[in-house]
Design a protein around this motif. Structure first.
Motif, PDB file in Angstrom:
ATOM      1  N   GLU A  12       2.576   6.569   9.872  1.00  0.00           N
ATOM      2  CA  GLU A  12       2.659   6.470   8.402  1.00  0.00           C
ATOM      3  C   GLU A  12       2.052   7.707   7.735  1.00  0.00           C
ATOM      4  O   GLU A  12       2.545   8.180   6.715  1.00  0.00           O
ATOM      5  CB  GLU A  12       1.970   5.196   7.906  1.00  0.00           C
ATOM      6  CG  GLU A  12       2.699   3.921   8.276  1.00  0.00           C
ATOM      7  CD  GLU A  12       4.089   3.814   7.658  1.00  0.00           C
ATOM      8  OE1 GLU A  12       4.302   4.293   6.536  1.00  0.00           O
ATOM      9  OE2 GLU A  12       4.978   3.236   8.320  1.00  0.00           O
ATOM     10  N   ASP A  55      -3.251   1.399   2.118  1.00  0.00           N
ATOM     11  CA  ASP A  55      -2.607   0.387   2.948  1.00  0.00           C
ATOM     12  C   ASP A  55      -3.480  -0.871   2.892  1.00  0.00           C
ATOM     13  O   ASP A  55      -4.703  -0.778   2.776  1.00  0.00           O
ATOM     14  CB  ASP A  55      -2.495   0.903   4.392  1.00  0.00           C
ATOM     15  CG  ASP A  55      -1.760  -0.056   5.302  1.00  0.00           C
ATOM     16  OD1 ASP A  55      -0.918  -0.839   4.809  1.00  0.00           O
ATOM     17  OD2 ASP A  55      -2.014  -0.028   6.515  1.00  0.00           O
ATOM     18  N   THR A  85       2.307  -0.511   1.276  1.00  0.00           N
ATOM     19  CA  THR A  85       2.165  -1.488   2.350  1.00  0.00           C
ATOM     20  C   THR A  85       3.499  -2.047   2.812  1.00  0.00           C
ATOM     21  O   THR A  85       4.508  -1.910   2.114  1.00  0.00           O
ATOM     22  CB  THR A  85       1.254  -2.646   1.878  1.00  0.00           C
ATOM     23  OG1 THR A  85       0.981  -3.529   2.954  1.00  0.00           O
ATOM     24  CG2 THR A  85       1.880  -3.428   0.734  1.00  0.00           C
ATOM     25  N   THR A  86       3.472  -2.693   3.951  1.00  0.00           N
ATOM     26  CA  THR A  86       4.644  -3.428   4.429  1.00  0.00           C
ATOM     27  C   THR A  86       4.553  -4.895   4.003  1.00  0.00           C
ATOM     28  O   THR A  86       5.508  -5.640   4.172  1.00  0.00           O
ATOM     29  CB  THR A  86       4.751  -3.363   5.967  1.00  0.00           C
ATOM     30  OG1 THR A  86       3.535  -3.832   6.527  1.00  0.00           O
ATOM     31  CG2 THR A  86       5.045  -1.948   6.434  1.00  0.00           C
ATOM     32  N   ILE A 106       6.191  -1.442  -1.682  1.00  0.00           N
ATOM     33  CA  ILE A 106       6.466  -1.914  -0.332  1.00  0.00           C
ATOM     34  C   ILE A 106       7.209  -0.812   0.411  1.00  0.00           C
ATOM     35  O   ILE A 106       8.220  -0.291  -0.068  1.00  0.00           O
ATOM     36  CB  ILE A 106       7.280  -3.224  -0.363  1.00  0.00           C
ATOM     37  CG1 ILE A 106       6.409  -4.308  -1.015  1.00  0.00           C
ATOM     38  CG2 ILE A 106       7.704  -3.630   1.044  1.00  0.00           C
ATOM     39  CD1 ILE A 106       7.111  -5.607  -1.279  1.00  0.00           C
ATOM     40  N   LYS A 107       6.673  -0.450   1.583  1.00  0.00           N
ATOM     41  CA  LYS A 107       7.272   0.616   2.393  1.00  0.00           C
ATOM     42  C   LYS A 107       8.602   0.123   2.962  1.00  0.00           C
ATOM     43  O   LYS A 107       8.627  -0.854   3.696  1.00  0.00           O
ATOM     44  CB  LYS A 107       6.369   0.981   3.577  1.00  0.00           C
ATOM     45  CG  LYS A 107       5.013   1.503   3.229  1.00  0.00           C
ATOM     46  CD  LYS A 107       4.243   1.757   4.524  1.00  0.00           C
ATOM     47  CE  LYS A 107       2.762   1.658   4.323  1.00  0.00           C
ATOM     48  NZ  LYS A 107       2.011   1.687   5.570  1.00  0.00           N
ATOM     49  N   LEU A 109      11.961   0.278   5.413  1.00  0.00           N
ATOM     50  CA  LEU A 109      12.128   0.633   6.821  1.00  0.00           C
ATOM     51  C   LEU A 109      12.828   1.973   6.993  1.00  0.00           C
ATOM     52  O   LEU A 109      12.447   2.769   7.838  1.00  0.00           O
ATOM     53  CB  LEU A 109      12.916  -0.458   7.551  1.00  0.00           C
ATOM     54  CG  LEU A 109      12.198  -1.803   7.659  1.00  0.00           C
ATOM     55  CD1 LEU A 109      13.097  -2.854   8.308  1.00  0.00           C
ATOM     56  CD2 LEU A 109      10.901  -1.666   8.450  1.00  0.00           C
ATOM     57  N   TYR A 114      12.184   5.335   1.868  1.00  0.00           N
ATOM     58  CA  TYR A 114      10.754   5.628   1.737  1.00  0.00           C
ATOM     59  C   TYR A 114      10.567   6.903   0.915  1.00  0.00           C
ATOM     60  O   TYR A 114       9.778   6.948  -0.033  1.00  0.00           O
ATOM     61  CB  TYR A 114      10.137   5.786   3.133  1.00  0.00           C
ATOM     62  CG  TYR A 114       8.685   6.210   3.142  1.00  0.00           C
ATOM     63  CD1 TYR A 114       7.665   5.269   3.105  1.00  0.00           C
ATOM     64  CD2 TYR A 114       8.331   7.562   3.191  1.00  0.00           C
ATOM     65  CE1 TYR A 114       6.331   5.654   3.128  1.00  0.00           C
ATOM     66  CE2 TYR A 114       6.997   7.953   3.209  1.00  0.00           C
ATOM     67  CZ  TYR A 114       6.011   6.999   3.177  1.00  0.00           C
ATOM     68  OH  TYR A 114       4.695   7.394   3.183  1.00  0.00           O
TER      69      TYR A 114
END
Length: 133
Positions: A12, A55, A85-86, A106-107, A109, A114
């Motif tokens: 990341e 994060d 964050t995910t 929200i990250k 995929l 991104y």
């Protein structure tokens, strides 16, 4: 802009650095692997970052614990914190805003998604008026 990235995942960290580089931005990124290390950096007397990318899921101290400590500090509480964050957990989202974050991202995929999200976040903070310590 000076950015503090609080992230424990090396992939990341590299992804953010790659995005900033690919977008041709000259932001300085300082990294902290966890909330404890970030607090040490922030309290070291060095110039404060313009924004903090945080994060939520980290070892030692969660992002929410870090936020709570930060917001109790008379100097550090004005730093804009953007969650990166995910976690799509609504409880996390609501709690972060209750504590006082500036944004929750929200990250995605896919790297292209991104990069698109990050470019918008950074563009906003480039033109936003920031409290200087």
């Amino acid at each position: 802009m000076n950015i503090l990235l609080i992230e424990d995942d090396n992939i990341e960290i590299m992804k953010l650095q790659r995005t900033v580089s690919k977008l041709g931005l000259s932001h300085r990124i300082t990294e902290a692997k966890n909330g404890e290390q970030a607090l040490e950096l922030l309290r070291s007397g060095q110039p404060l970052p313009d924004i903090v990318l945080l994060d939520l899921n980290m070892p030692r101290m969660s992002g929410i614990e870090f936020l709570s400590i930060l917001k109790e500090d008379e100097v550090l509480k004005y730093l804009p914190i953007v969650i990166l964050t995910t976690s799509e957990n609504r409880v996390d989202l609501v709690e972060c805003y209750r504590i006082g974050i500036a944004g929750y991202v929200i990250k995605p995929l896919k790297y292209e998604d991104y990069q698109d999200k990050l470019s918008k976040v950074l563009a906003y903070w480039e033109v936003n008026e920031l409290v200087k310590g």
